[in-house]
Design a protein around this motif. Structure first.
Motif, PDB file in Angstrom:
ATOM      1  N   LEU A 138       0.905  -1.119  -0.132  1.00 13.30           N
ATOM      2  CA  LEU A 138      -0.055   0.023  -0.004  1.00 13.30           C
ATOM      3  C   LEU A 138       0.682   1.182   0.041  1.00 13.30           C
ATOM      4  CD1 LEU A 138      -2.977   1.472   0.186  1.00 13.30           C
ATOM      5  CD2 LEU A 138      -2.589   1.030   2.764  1.00 13.30           C
ATOM      6  N   LEU A 139       1.905   1.383   0.909  1.00 13.58           N
ATOM      7  CA  LEU A 139       2.717   2.489   0.658  1.00 13.58           C
ATOM      8  C   LEU A 139       3.497   2.520  -0.284  1.00 13.58           C
ATOM      9  CD1 LEU A 139       4.036   1.970   4.640  1.00 13.58           C
ATOM     10  CD2 LEU A 139       2.713   3.976   3.791  1.00 13.58           C
ATOM     11  N   VAL A 140       3.802   1.551  -0.877  1.00 12.07           N
ATOM     12  CA  VAL A 140       4.598   1.767  -2.342  1.00 12.07           C
ATOM     13  C   VAL A 140       3.901   2.086  -3.235  1.00 12.07           C
ATOM     14  CG1 VAL A 140       6.086   0.333  -4.017  1.00 12.07           C
ATOM     15  CG2 VAL A 140       6.372   0.105  -1.659  1.00 12.07           C
ATOM     16  N   HIS A 141       2.696   1.510  -3.391  1.00 13.09           N
ATOM     17  CA  HIS A 141       1.542   1.817  -4.613  1.00 13.09           C
ATOM     18  C   HIS A 141       1.164   3.231  -4.540  1.00 13.09           C
ATOM     19  CE1 HIS A 141      -1.407   1.742  -7.669  1.00 13.09           C
ATOM     20  NE2 HIS A 141      -2.187   2.077  -6.796  1.00 13.09           N
ATOM     21  N   SER A 142       1.188   3.666  -3.274  1.00  9.41           N
ATOM     22  CA  SER A 142       0.481   5.076  -3.071  1.00  9.41           C
ATOM     23  C   SER A 142       1.438   6.010  -3.643  1.00  9.41           C
ATOM     24  CB  SER A 142       0.093   5.552  -1.588  1.00  9.41           C
ATOM     25  OG  SER A 142       1.407   5.337  -0.676  1.00  9.41           O
ATOM     26  N   THR A 143       2.513   5.955  -3.858  1.00 11.20           N
ATOM     27  CA  THR A 143       3.611   6.827  -4.653  1.00 11.20           C
ATOM     28  C   THR A 143       3.555   6.585  -6.027  1.00 11.20           C
ATOM     29  OG1 THR A 143       5.490   5.273  -4.602  1.00 11.20           O
ATOM     30  CG2 THR A 143       5.258   6.550  -2.426  1.00 11.20           C
ATOM     31  N   ASN A 144       2.856   5.720  -6.704  1.00  8.66           N
ATOM     32  CA  ASN A 144       2.620   5.948  -8.070  1.00  8.66           C
ATOM     33  C   ASN A 144       1.338   6.197  -8.722  1.00  8.66           C
ATOM     34  OD1 ASN A 144       5.172   4.261  -8.033  1.00  8.66           O
ATOM     35  ND2 ASN A 144       4.137   2.404  -7.626  1.00  8.66           N
ATOM     36  N   ASN A 145       1.301   7.588  -8.473  1.00  9.64           N
ATOM     37  CA  ASN A 145      -0.101   8.271  -8.646  1.00  9.64           C
ATOM     38  C   ASN A 145      -0.356   8.545 -10.158  1.00  9.64           C
ATOM     39  OD1 ASN A 145       1.581  10.260  -8.857  1.00  9.64           O
ATOM     40  ND2 ASN A 145       0.773  11.529  -7.143  1.00  9.64           N
ATOM     41  N   ASP A 146       0.664   7.951 -10.989  1.00  6.61           N
ATOM     42  CA  ASP A 146       0.566   8.416 -12.399  1.00  6.61           C
ATOM     43  C   ASP A 146       0.161   6.945 -13.280  1.00  6.61           C
ATOM     44  OD1 ASP A 146       2.897   6.807 -12.080  1.00  6.61           O
ATOM     45  OD2 ASP A 146       4.237   7.653 -13.597  1.00  6.61           O
TER      46      ASP A 146
END
Length: 306
Positions: A138-146
């Motif tokens: 969740l924390l890793v994915h939340s930085t991939n907002n593109d």
């Protein structure tokens, strides 16, 4: 660490309200604290769950002290005084949340009440526990907002984490009924049918398919006789003809290619079986259905009734 901190900021912007499967959660905060030392005695009006990534310390809850270290998960219930103490510092992941009861069903309200009533608020998790993997993902994915599906994946993963945390602190359901972990005949038959459909170009001999699923040929024959009302060979032949008819109607592949794709050993044999089943040759069948829009049968099996 930096990615987790960036993820925390994104989560607090994008995942403050989660609604799925009859439950609505208000997330008061998502937290990442790389150097957490001492807190004063305090309480919340909502639940808070913390996970220790690194470090050692003490968690004091309602006057009782618990030792906390790497891979410890601990719960702070609403309106209960608690505090954390650590001399060397803790790397914590934490989340504060509550169920919005007006927007949630009774089942979820009962689950939350069970968590509030639970006595075991301090757990040691395995390193690869589902909670750990979900939280990190969740924390890793939340930085991939593109990414195209960023919002959907974020909300689904966040909800899955909250649900898993709740489940972890729910007392196990007692039952005297044994859990059946064996695959049922219908489940096995469904799996075999998918395999057959995906491999119609192959010979699909009874012994070979039975061996693929680690069962006897006799058992496989019984499955088709009881589940489909036809023997194995008839089922295979019907599937081949059904697929061939679909290809004749929807593609411009040659009859030779279609015969090979559907597992017939020769065009002659394909033509003979097709004609016996449908009452006309593959070429005549294709002529009848040149315009796909003129398909009139109700489902894929209707033509098998003749």
């Amino acid at each position: 660490m930096e990615q987790y901190l960036l993820g925390k900021a994104s989560l607090n912007r994008e995942a403050a309200d989660l609604t799925q499967n009859g439950a609505s959660f208000r997330i008061h905060y998502w937290g990442v604290m790389p150097s957490h030392y001492n807190t004063s005695l305090h309480q919340h009006s909502f639940m808070e769950i913390c996970y220790v990534l690194e470090g050692k310390g003490m968690y004091i809850n309602d006057g009782q002290a618990y030792s906390i270290q790497k891979d410890t998960l601990f719960l702070s219930k609403p309106n209960i005084l608690h505090q954390i103490k650590s001399e060397e510092g803790l790397f914590l992941l934490y989340v504060g949340f509550e169920l919005v009861e007006s927007a949630s069903n009774e089942e979820w309200m009962n689950l939350i009440q069970k968590v509030k009533d639970c006595s075991d608020i301090h757990l040691k998790l395995e390193e690869k526990n589902a909670i750990v993997l979900l939280w990190q993902s969740l924390l890793v994915h939340s930085t991939n907002n593109d990414q195209v599906l960023y919002k959907a994946i974020l909300e689904n993963t966040a909800f899955s984490l909250i649900a898993t945390l709740i489940q972890t602190f729910c007392p196990p359901i007692e039952t005297s009924k044994p859990v059946n972990v064996n695959e049922t005949p219908s489940e096995l038959l469904s799996t075999v049918k998918i395999y057959i459909k995906d491999n119609l170009s192959q010979a699909l001999l009874l012994a070979d398919v039975a061996g693929h699923f680690h069962i006897s040929g006799r058992h496989l024959s019984r499955l088709f006789q009881s589940g489909e009302g036809v023997n194995y060979s008839t089922y295979i032949q019907n599937e081949r003809i059904q697929k061939a008819a679909t290809l004749l109607k929807s593609t411009d592949q040659t009859i030779k290619d279609i015969a090979e794709r559907t597992g017939f050993s020769s065009v002659h044999y394909f033509t003979r079986v097709f004609t016996e089943k449908l009452g006309c040759s593959p070429g005549a069948f294709r002529t009848l259905y040149t315009d796909v829009k003129k398909m009139t049968y109700r489902n894929e099996n209707d033509f098998m009734e003749g």
